[in-house]
Design a protein around this motif. Sequence first.
Motif, short mmCIF file in Angstrom:
data_model
loop_
_atom_site.label_atom_id
_atom_site.label_comp_id
_atom_site.label_asym_id
_atom_site.label_seq_id
_atom_site.Cartn_x
_atom_site.Cartn_y
_atom_site.Cartn_z
N SER A 167 0.81 -1.22 0.00
CA SER A 167 0.00 0.00 0.00
C SER A 167 0.85 1.27 0.00
O SER A 167 0.44 2.29 -0.55
N SER A 168 2.07 1.21 0.58
CA SER A 168 2.90 2.41 0.60
C SER A 168 3.35 2.81 -0.81
O SER A 168 3.77 3.93 -1.02
N MET A 169 3.26 1.87 -1.77
CA MET A 169 3.73 2.18 -3.13
C MET A 169 2.65 1.90 -4.16
O MET A 169 2.94 1.68 -5.33
N GLU A 170 1.39 1.85 -3.70
CA GLU A 170 0.33 1.34 -4.56
C GLU A 170 0.28 2.01 -5.93
O GLU A 170 0.26 1.34 -6.96
N ILE A 195 9.48 -4.27 -10.81
CA ILE A 195 9.24 -3.73 -9.47
C ILE A 195 10.57 -3.48 -8.76
O ILE A 195 10.79 -2.44 -8.14
N LEU A 196 11.47 -4.45 -8.88
CA LEU A 196 12.78 -4.32 -8.20
C LEU A 196 13.59 -3.17 -8.80
O LEU A 196 14.28 -2.44 -8.08
N ASP A 197 13.52 -3.04 -10.11
CA ASP A 197 14.29 -1.97 -10.77
C ASP A 197 13.82 -0.60 -10.25
O ASP A 197 14.62 0.29 -9.99
N HIS A 198 12.50 -0.50 -10.07
CA HIS A 198 11.94 0.74 -9.53
C HIS A 198 12.44 0.98 -8.10
O HIS A 198 12.86 2.08 -7.75
N GLN A 199 12.42 -0.06 -7.28
CA GLN A 199 12.81 0.08 -5.87
C GLN A 199 14.31 0.32 -5.70
O GLN A 199 14.73 0.96 -4.74
N LEU A 200 15.08 -0.22 -6.64
CA LEU A 200 16.54 -0.06 -6.54
C LEU A 200 16.91 1.42 -6.57
O LEU A 200 17.89 1.84 -5.96
N ARG A 201 16.08 2.22 -7.29
CA ARG A 201 16.40 3.66 -7.40
C ARG A 201 16.37 4.36 -6.06
O ARG A 201 17.07 5.35 -5.87
N SER A 202 15.53 3.88 -5.14
CA SER A 202 15.48 4.54 -3.82
C SER A 202 16.08 3.65 -2.73
O SER A 202 15.85 3.85 -1.55
N TYR A 203 16.89 2.67 -3.16
CA TYR A 203 17.41 1.70 -2.19
C TYR A 203 18.34 2.35 -1.16
O TYR A 203 18.28 2.04 0.03
N ASP A 204 19.16 3.28 -1.59
CA ASP A 204 20.10 3.90 -0.64
C ASP A 204 19.34 4.63 0.47
O ASP A 204 19.77 4.61 1.63
N ALA A 205 18.21 5.24 0.12
CA ALA A 205 17.41 5.93 1.14
C ALA A 205 16.81 4.92 2.11
O ALA A 205 16.75 5.17 3.33
N ALA A 206 16.41 3.77 1.60
CA ALA A 206 15.85 2.73 2.47
C ALA A 206 16.92 2.23 3.45
O ALA A 206 16.64 2.04 4.64
N VAL A 207 18.11 2.04 2.95
CA VAL A 207 19.21 1.59 3.82
C VAL A 207 19.51 2.64 4.88
O VAL A 207 19.70 2.34 6.06
N SER A 208 19.51 3.89 4.45
CA SER A 208 19.83 4.94 5.41
C SER A 208 18.76 5.04 6.50
O SER A 208 19.07 5.25 7.67
N HIS A 209 17.49 4.79 6.14
CA HIS A 209 16.43 4.74 7.15
C HIS A 209 16.70 3.63 8.16
O HIS A 209 16.60 3.83 9.37
N ARG A 210 17.05 2.46 7.66
CA ARG A 210 17.33 1.33 8.57
C ARG A 210 18.49 1.66 9.50
O ARG A 210 18.48 1.32 10.69
N THR A 223 1.06 1.47 -11.79
CA THR A 223 1.61 1.97 -13.06
C THR A 223 2.56 0.95 -13.69
O THR A 223 2.52 0.70 -14.90
N ILE A 224 3.38 0.33 -12.84
CA ILE A 224 4.32 -0.68 -13.35
C ILE A 224 3.56 -1.90 -13.87
O ILE A 224 3.84 -2.40 -14.97
N PHE A 225 2.56 -2.38 -13.10
CA PHE A 225 1.78 -3.55 -13.55
C PHE A 225 1.18 -3.26 -14.93
O PHE A 225 1.26 -4.07 -15.85
N ARG A 226 0.55 -2.07 -15.05
CA ARG A 226 -0.15 -1.75 -16.30
C ARG A 226 0.84 -1.72 -17.46
O ARG A 226 0.58 -2.27 -18.53
N ASP A 227 1.98 -1.11 -17.22
CA ASP A 227 3.00 -1.00 -18.26
C ASP A 227 3.49 -2.39 -18.71
O ASP A 227 3.48 -2.72 -19.90
#
Length: 372
Positions: free
Chosen positions: A20-23, A244-259, A28-32
């Motif tokens: 839900s946080s990325m719905e 989906i992973l390619d999309h998430q990889l773009r913000s991965y550094d921010a996710a790591v920094s949050h952790r 958009t990715i599913f449709r594409d």
Amino acid sequence: MNTTPAARAIPFFNYRGAFSSMEEELVTIFRDVLTRGAFIQQKDLVDFEANLARYLGVRHAIGVGNATDGLVMAFRAAGIRAGDEVIFPSHTMVASPAAAAHCGGIPVPVDCGPDHLIDPAAVERAVTPRTRFILPVHLNGRSCDMDAISAIADRFKLTIVEDAAQALGARFRGRLAGTWGVAAAYSFYPAKTLGCLGDGGAVVTNDDAVADQIRMLRDHGRDAAGDVQMWGFNSRLDNLQAAILDHQLRSYDAAVSHRRNIAAIYQAELAGVAALHLPPVPDADHFDIFQNYEVEADRRDDLRAFLQSLSIGTVIQWGGKAVHQHGGLGLTASLPATDRLFARCLMLPMNVMVTEDDARYIAARIREFYQS
Ligand SMILES: *Cc1c(COP(=O)(O)O)cnc(C)c1O
């Protein structure tokens, strides 16, 4: 310190929240992807593999069905033979040694150190004339001491295959976990630091021949021309998951920094609690990505029940058992450090949905538990 944060339920991992946080973005990715009918081994997989390889600075990243299959194919490509002994830490998911066993290897469990990672001295003691592989597991988002492990591998002419399922982006002395051995597997299981919406994984390697083998093994043994060169598997990373992973990889550094922020809060707020042994703090040698925050706790089961009564989820890794403690596997090793650890270890909530305020709230409840 004096303010009592408001009570709230904090699940160990919020699987529904992962969607839900990325719905909007996900739809958009599913449709594409779906309107292109691009399901298996299409452009999104090729793009993700290229971006992941670039992120890790490796020659090859190969999407596979999951990290367990990735390890099986890595062992195959690295030339494992029946009867080869594979040294691994018993504090890991059963998937790591299972991969070696499925290739005819003999998994040899060893103890872990105070950092909960494979103990290099224990590795050295376990080497026999039949040993051919070391399988270090970069657990909890922290790299093993790869200088020590590599030195043992060099001395006894052993091959390193890395289980980096929990360590995408972790570093030891500046070098990324997963880039030391002949090959490494990463997992994209939903609760992993880079998670997809189902099963997924990747194998990385700098060895062109190993990469060629794994690309064929994952796709029925077929080469780029479609000719079958060997008995293979069906273990491809779905194109939709790759998108989906390619999309998430773009913000991965921010996710790591949050952790890392959440870990720093736990560390600051719990350092004074004598009943706890906290995980190692990132230092000059370690860049940790905190897949998990695994503490050792006195009265662990009581603490866990207390937190559960407040709707704070915790997990004892691997269902509470190290690999050698599963009687059905017939492993007879005596591993006192691992046995001690499994009577005390507990993982606190650690993911991008845990807020800094949540972490302070959890720490305050833990302090309360030990004060009463
Ligand atoms: C998650 C995990 C695996 C297995 O990964 P899958 O992608 O689910 O096959 C293997 N080893 C470790 C250490 C893990 O945490």
